[in-house]
Design a protein around this motif. Structure first.
Motif: not given
Length: 490
Positions: A133, A144, A156, A159-160, A382-383, A386, A389
Motif C-alpha cells: 500500500s 494524481q 480516492e 486510487v480506486a 485501497g483503504i 488513503i 496519505r
C-alpha cells in the motif's frame, strides 16, 4: 503535455497487461495454477520479472531522490542484500522445496505448532499489506499530480481506478499471469530509466565515458561511510541489507511464491543468483540517474523541491521533453504495478492456504473463496493507501523499511530459531513473544541516543527485533531430552 494524452497512454498500457492475462490464463483453471503457476515457470523469466517486484515505485522515485543527502551509500545496503540472497538460495529454498510448500508459513506449523503458524502468517499479511500500500501510495500521488488533478478527479477515485486495474488482470491467472506481466513491466521500467539517463546526458553534452567520469567526480558519488554514529555507517547498512533481503525475499510469501513456481530447486537457485547480479546493476543505474538529476538541475539553474521523493517527478513532468515525460509515467506505472500485482496474489494465497484450510476443501469451493479473498485484499489496499496519505510525513522509502523492521522482525526470529535450533517451544506463548519483541524494539530505538552513547538506530531495527524474538523463543523452550523426561512415565 496534456492529461488526456497521458491517460490514453496508460489505458493502452493496461490493455496490453489485460491481453497478457488472457493469453497466459484459461477460464476455470485450478487454484494450483493461480498460486504457483503449476510449478512450470522458466527460471530466467522469473529472475527478470522479480526485478520489478523487488524494486517497486519506491526505488524508482525515492532512491534517485536520496542521492543529494545520502550520496551512493545505498550501495552498502545492496552489498548486504547480495549476502542475504545467497543465504536465501542456500538455506531457505532447499527447506521450502523439500517440504513441497505452497505457503512458506506452513513450515512454522511443522516446526512449532498451530499458534506459531498463524502468528507468522498474520505478520506477513500485515507486512505485505502495509508495504504494498505504501508503494502504491507513492505512484497514486504522482499520477494524481500528473493526470487526475487537472481532470478534477479526487485522489480516492484515482486510487480506486488503480486498484481495480490490478484486480482485472490478476483475477484470472494469478501467478501464472504475473510471471509474464512482471517481465513486461520490468522491461518497461528499464527502458524508462535508460531514456531518462540518455536525455540528461545529451542535455549536458556528455558521452558515455563523460557521464561516468562526471558522476564519479561529483559530490554525490561517495559509497562508503565509516563514522559509527553516521546513519550511513558501512556495517550498519551492510548488515541491515543482508537481513532485509533475507526477510523481504526469503521469508516473504510474495517473493518466494515466484521462486516456488520454478520447476525444481536447481532452477529456483539459478533464478536467485541471476537476480542478485541484476539487482546490483539496476540499483547502480538508479543512483546514477539520481546524481544526473541533481547535476542537470544545477546546470540549468532549476530550483528543486525540498523533498527528495518529488525531485524525479518534478523534473520529468516539467523540464524533460514530452517523450521523456511519457516514458517516466509509463516507467513508474510499470514498476509499481509489478510490485502491487504480485503482492495481491501473495496475500490471497497466504490467507487462503494459511487461514481457510484450503487443502481440505473441494476445488469448486476453493475457487469461490479465492475470488472473494482476492477482491477483499484489493479493497483493503485501497483503504490503507488513503489512510497513509492522511498521516504520512516522511520519505516513503524510509517508511517502507521502518514498517519492515517492525513487522518482519518476528518472522526473522521465528525462522532463525527454527532453522538453527531443534528446541521445542511452548507454542501458545509464541504470539505474545512476537508482539512483545517489536514493542521492546521501538522503546530501545526511541531511546538509543541516550542509552547507547549517541548511537541512532536505522534499518537495523530489523536485526534487533529478530534477536529479541529469538531470545524470547529460547526463554519459552526446553531441550528435547527435557521434554522426553517430562513425558516418560515413572
Amino acid at each position: 503535455m496534456s492529461s488526456t494524452l497521458i491517460l490514453g497512454i496508460i489505458a493502452a498500457y493496461f490493455c496490453i497487461l489485460i491481453l497478457i492475462s488472457f493469453i497466459t490464463s484459461k477460464k476455470g483453471e485450478s487454484t494450483d495454477s493461480f498460486f504457483l503457476a503449476n510449478r512450470s515457470s522458466p527460471w530466467y523469466v522469473v529472475a527478470f520479472g522479480m526485478i520489478g517486484t523487488s524494486l517497486s515505485g519506491v526505488t524508482f522515485i525515492s532512491i534517485p531522490g536520496m542521492v543529494e543527502k545520502a550520496q551512493f551509500s545505498y550501495l552498502q545496503l545492496i552489498l548486504g542484500n547480495m549476502l542475504g540472497y545467497f543465504v536465501v538460495a542456500m538455506v531457505l529454498m532447499p527447506l521450502y522445496y523439500r517440504l513441497n510448500l505452497v505457503s512458506i508459513y506452513t513450515y512454522l506449523e511443522q516446526r512449532y505448532g498451530f499458534w506459531s503458524y498463524k502468528t507468522g502468517a498474520a505478520f506477513f499479511l500485515l507486512s505485505r499489506t502495509l508495504g504494498a500500500s505504501l508503494r502504491m501510495f507513492l505512484v497514486a500521488g504522482v499520477l494524481q499530480l500528473a493526470v487526475f488533478d487537472e481532470l478534477g478527479v479526487p485522489f480516492e477515485v484515482s486510487v480506486a481506478i488503480t486498484i481495480a486495474l490490478i484486480w482485472v488482470y490478476t483475477f484470472r491467472g494469478g501467478m501464472k499471469t504475473i510471471i509474464w506481466t512482471d517481465t513486461f513491466q520490468t522491461l518497461a521500467m528499464l527502458i524508462c530509466v535508460g531514456i531518462s539517463i540518455s536525455m540528461i546526458s545529451s542535455e549536458l553534452n556528455l558521452s558515455f565515458q563523460g557521464m561516468v567520469d562526471t558522476i564519479s567526480e561529483s559530490k554525490y558519488s561517495q559509497v562508503f561511510f565509516w563514522d559509527v554514529k553516521d546513519p550511513r555507517y558501512f556495517f550498519k547498512q551492510f548488515l541491515s541489507g543482508a537481513f532485509i533481503s533475507i526477510v523481504m525475499v526469503g521469508l516473504d510469501q510474495d517473493m518466494m511464491q515466484k521462486n516456488l513456481s520454478c520447476k525444481n530447486l536447481k532452477e529456483a537457485q539459478k533464478n536467485m543468483f541471476s537476480f542478485t547480479v541484476i539487482v546490483m546493476i539496476v540499483n547502480i543505474l538508479f543512483l546514477s540517474l539520481g546524481a544526473l538529476l541533481y547535476l542537470f538541475a544545477e546546470a540549468k539553474g532549476i530550483g528543486l523541491p525540498e523533498k527528495g521523493d518529488n525531485v524525479f517527478p518534478f523534473l520529468a513532468l516539467n523540464h524533460f521533453s514530452s517523450f521523456a515525460a511519457i516514458a517516466f509515467i509509463l516507467g513508474i506505472t510499470a514498476i509499481t504495478y509489478a510490485s502491487a500485482d504480485s503482492a495481491l496474489t501473495a496475500l490471497t494465497t497466504s490467507f487462503c492456504v494459511d487461514f481457510l484450510d484450503f487443502k481440505n476443501r473441494p476445488e469448486t469451493q476453493r475457487i469461490r473463496y479465492k475470488n472473494w479473498v482476492h477482491l477483499g485484499f484489493s479493497l483493503l489496499m485501497g483503504i490503507v493507501i488513503i489512510i497513509f496519505r492522511i498521516v504520512n510525513d516522511e520519505s516513503v522509502v524510509q517508511a517502507v523499511f521502518k514498517v519492515a523492521g517492525y513487522t518482519y522482525g518476528p518472522l526473522l526470529g521465528l525462522y532463525s530459531f527454527g532453522v538453527f535450533s531443534n528446541r521445542p517451544v511452548r507454542d501458545n506463548l509464541v504470539p505474545f513473544i512476537c508482539v512483545l519483541a517489536p514493542v521492546l524494539t521501538y522503546i530501545i530505538s526511541l531511546n538509543s541516543v541516550d542509552w547507547f552513547w549517541g548511537y541512532e538506530f536505522g534499518f537495523e531495527v530489523l536485526i534487533l527485533n529478530g534477536f529479541l524474538t529469538f531470545i524470547g523463543l529460547y526463554s519459552i523452550s526446553r531441550k528435547k531430552t527435557d521434554l522426553l523426561d517430562a513425558t516418560t512415565p515413572a
